[in-house]
Each structure stands twice: as structure tokens, then as C-alpha cells.
Write a protein that holds these residues in place. Structure first.
Motif, PDB file in Angstrom:
ATOM      1  N   ASP A  40      13.126  58.490  26.970  1.00 21.88           N
ATOM      2  CA  ASP A  40      11.945  57.877  27.565  1.00 21.88           C
ATOM      3  C   ASP A  40      11.489  58.653  28.780  1.00 21.88           C
ATOM      4  N   GLY A  66      10.052  48.147  27.354  1.00 22.54           N
ATOM      5  CA  GLY A  66       9.443  49.474  27.344  1.00 22.54           C
ATOM      6  C   GLY A  66       7.949  49.311  27.204  1.00 22.54           C
ATOM      7  N   HIS A 120       8.683  54.046  30.189  1.00 25.24           N
ATOM      8  CA  HIS A 120       9.576  52.978  30.642  1.00 25.24           C
ATOM      9  C   HIS A 120       9.533  52.906  32.162  1.00 25.24           C
TER      10      HIS A 120
END
Length: 401
Positions: free
Chosen positions: A7, A88, A97
């Protein structure tokens, strides 16, 4: 919840406005790092509108969500806010995120009514129906000439009651398109939170919307059923537990059918090998949360004795997502696609190194939304699925779907 592998964790704000020719904005979106000082104020400035009827807020639980929600309810007045914690976010960069995403619905194109349900109302069909019909009637009086409507339902998923709640709301709404999500799960480290303009602590909030903009709901997952079937022969529906499958302990039978070791079943095994249940002519994913020490399987959605489950096989995620979102652009592209995307999809994409490729598609197709622990379309509660709503410019003729 820390950042997931793969992420992005940038602290830059991103802002996007989706406008008609001539510069009139239909929708706007922006995201900022949730831990920024004055995050709510910065987000409001980035959205850049003073005429928002409602702002959707999807916030990472890495900060004090209650304090953020209270601040946001003041910052966005007189407009409404509807929000929740996320697993998220999906902003203008794709999967990300640690942020809060805002999506603004201006009064020039949207009129909204927000309903927060108490625990008692959530389980009382009569009270629920009355509140929904009253709100819908008010919206019809406010914008009688606007031909389109939809609804978004956000539910605290820690009570394991999403299936019945969604079915009641969908029944009360009748033909009104409904999408949404359940937030959090009973085992999560951070508490789930659904909030509105009047604060936090709601079990569920429904947003009803009247609009000039054509809309199209959608649901997609990249799985198809195989020939391997199983029957739940003993269950604990209250806890979503399959105790026995085909007359033997559930985890052992699942492992046998998938040629896995029943003693070492992991979340990755369940994510890679979901089960589906047939509803009418469609199949919906019934994802497994975990195996218990006693050999049962706990699911993310409702199940009961006699349910027939089928092992699913997956299609390549990137090609599948591109095809599904491209179909929403026929004959013209939507102004925005608001999506509720399963955390299990994000985890699968991370493990298979597809997160960046999927993010590029989400960015190009104007997708905004959040990762969830359960998704809905109509009265169905699903897992490992992407559901959502494509919003088009007024006057657009939508293709078949």
C-alpha cells in the motif's frame, strides 16, 4: 491496523473535480493523511465547495476517528456528512491507506436524507419502513423533477447482523438502487465506526439520494463455480459457523476438497479458495474468515444448515477488472464510480503483486471508495466482491447492464 504490504503511504493531499463542459462541477473528491493536524478542515478546503448537500467520508482508523467525525460535522455544516472507518481507501492514486477520502455531492445535482438507526429500529421492520418512506417522500417534494435516486447503507459489522438488516432496508426501499458495506469485524483490533452529522456510535446509517444524474449499480467478482460442491450439515447461524460439511468436521472436509492440510489452514488459503452460493441464477461469494480450534469454519456472511456451497476458481484480476469497469463506460464514461471493494480483494492483489496494476485501472476509470469487510447490492450481503455505483452526467443515456 498498519499499512498493508504494497500500500501507498504518502501524506500529500489529492483533489479531483469532475465537471460538465464549461466548468460546472458535478462531483468532487479529495484525500488527506488522516493523521494531519486539522485533517477535516484541510479536506473541506480541498473539496472547495460551499454548496455540498452531503459529503461522504471514508477514514482510516489510524487516528482518533471519533474526534475527526465530530470535527467534520461542524466543518461541513450546513451540509450533511456520512462516513465510516475503512480497511483502506481508494483515491485518485488508486489503492492507498492511512487517509481520509471525501466525496462531495453538491446541491446543484443531489438532495440527500440521512437516517441513523438505533439497535431497536434496526430490528423493527415497522419503524425502519416508516423512517425510510418518510425520508423518501421528503426528497420527492424537494426535487420532484429529478428522475433518479439511489441509497447507500453503512453498517457496523461487528454485530454479525448485516444480512437481515440489508434485507429489511432493501425491501423498504423497493425499486430504489441500494449499495453499501459493512464496516469492521468482531476480531478487528480497531473498533468499527459509522458516523453522521449528529455524531458517532450508530449501528447503521442510510443515505437516500435524489439526483439529476443517471446512476447504475454494479457488482463484480472474478470467481466462477467449479464442479466441487459441499453441503453444510451442521451449523451455528448466530456465529456464522459451519460445524460440519458433508457430515464431517467442516475444516477437515474443506481441506480435503482443496487438497490442503487441515492442520495448517491460513487466511491466505481461504482468500485464494473462496466458496460461492447460488442465489437464483447468480453465484455470490461466501468467504471464510477463519478455522476454529474445534475444526469449524467461520464465515463472513450468513449461512445455515442445508446450504450448498461450491468451490470457486478465480480469473486473472487485472483483466477482469478492466473489462468490468470498461462496461460501465458504454456508451459514455461515468463522472465517478463510487465503490465498496472487499479487503479480501486488496489482500489477494497484494499477495499476487497486482496492486499497482489494479490501482492504475482504478485511477483511469475515476473510481473512489474504500476497502470493506462486507459488500452489498440490493438486499444481498457478499464478500470478496466489488459493488458500487456509477454516476453519469445529466442527460446521459446509459447502456444495458
Amino acid at each position: 491496523m498498519g499499512a498493508l504490504p504494497g500500500d501507498k503511504m504518502d501524506t500529500n493531499a489529492s483533489t479531483t473535480a469532475f465537471a460538465l463542459p464549461g466548468g460546472q462541477s458535478i462531483l468532487s473528491s479529495a484525500s488527506v493523511d488522516i493523521q494531519m493536524p486539522m485533517a477535516a478542515q484541510i479536506l473541506a478546503e480541498r473539496l472547495g465547495r460551499s454548496d455540498l448537500d452531503c459529503t461522504l467520508l471514508f477514514a482510516s482508523p489510524e487516528a482518533d476517528t471519533k474526534a475527526f467525525a465530530e470535527m467534520a460535522s461542524g466543518v461541513f455544516r450546513p451540509g450533511k456528512v456520512l462516513g465510516c472507518t475503512s480497511a483502506g481507501e481508494i483515491d485518485s492514486t488508486g489503492y492507498t491507506h492511512g487517509k481520509v477520502l471525501g466525496v462531495g455531492l453538491p446541491r446543484s445535482h443531489f438532495r440527500t436524507a440521512s437516517i441513523a438507526f438505533t439497535e431497536g429500529e434496526a430490528h423493527s421492520t415497522g419503524a425502519l419502513v416508516r423512517k425510510i418512506l418518510t425520508a423518501r417522500s421528503r426528497l420527492n417534494r424537494e426535487a420532484p423533477d429529478w428522475p433518479h435516486e439511489f441509497a447507500i447503507l453503512l453498517i457496523d459489522g461487528t454485530k454479525l447482523r448485516e444480512d437481515e438488516m440489508m434485507a429489511r432496508v432493501a425491501s423498504a426501499l423497493g425499486p430504489v438502487p441500494l449499495v453499501g458495506a459493512s464496516i469492521g469485524c468482531a476480531e478487528a483490533e480497531e473498533p468499527a465506526m459509522v458516523f453522521g452529522s449528529d455524531g458517532t456510535g450508530h449501528g447503521a446509517v442510510l443515505l437516500q439520494v435524489r439526483t439529476r444524474c443517471p446512476v447504475r449499480t454494479f457488482r463484480t467478482d472474478h470467481f466462477h463455480p467449479t464442479s466441487r460442491r459441499m453441503v453444510v450439515t451442521r451449523a451455528d447461524p448466530e456465529r456464522r459457523l459451519a460445524l460440519e460439511i458433508n457430515g464431517v468436521p467442516a475444516a477437515r472436509e474443506y481441506a480435503r476438497l482443496l487438497r490442503l492440510d487441515p492442520e495448517t489452514l491460513t487466511e491466505a488459503d481461504f482468500t485464494a479458495n473462496p466458496l460461492v452460493v447460488r442465489v437464483g441464477t447468480d453465484h455470490h461469494v461466501r468467504a471464510i474468515r477463519c478455522a476454529t480450534p474445534e475444526g469449524a469454519l467461520q464465515f463472513h456472511s450468513a449461512l445455515g444448515e442445508g446450504m450448498v456451497l461450491t468451490v470457486a476458481a478465480g480469473e486473472e484480476m487485472v483483466m477482469h477488472l478492466e473489462r468490468e469497469l470498461a462496461a460501465l463506460s458504454l456508451p459514455v464514461a461515468p463522472e465517478m464510480i463510487l465503490t465498496f471493494d472487499s479487503l479480501l480483494r486488496r489482500l489477494e492483489a497484494t499477495r499476487s503483486n497486482r496492486l499497482a496494476s489494479l490501482s492504475r485501472i482504478l485511477t483511469r476509470r475515476r473510481v473512489r471508495g474504500l476497502s470493506t469487510t462486507g459488500e452489498q447490492q440490493g438486499g444481498m450481503h457478499m464478500n470478496h466482491t466489488m459493488t458500487g455505483l456509477a454516476i453519469y452526467a445529466p442527460g446521459t443515456t446509459r447502456g444495458p447492464r
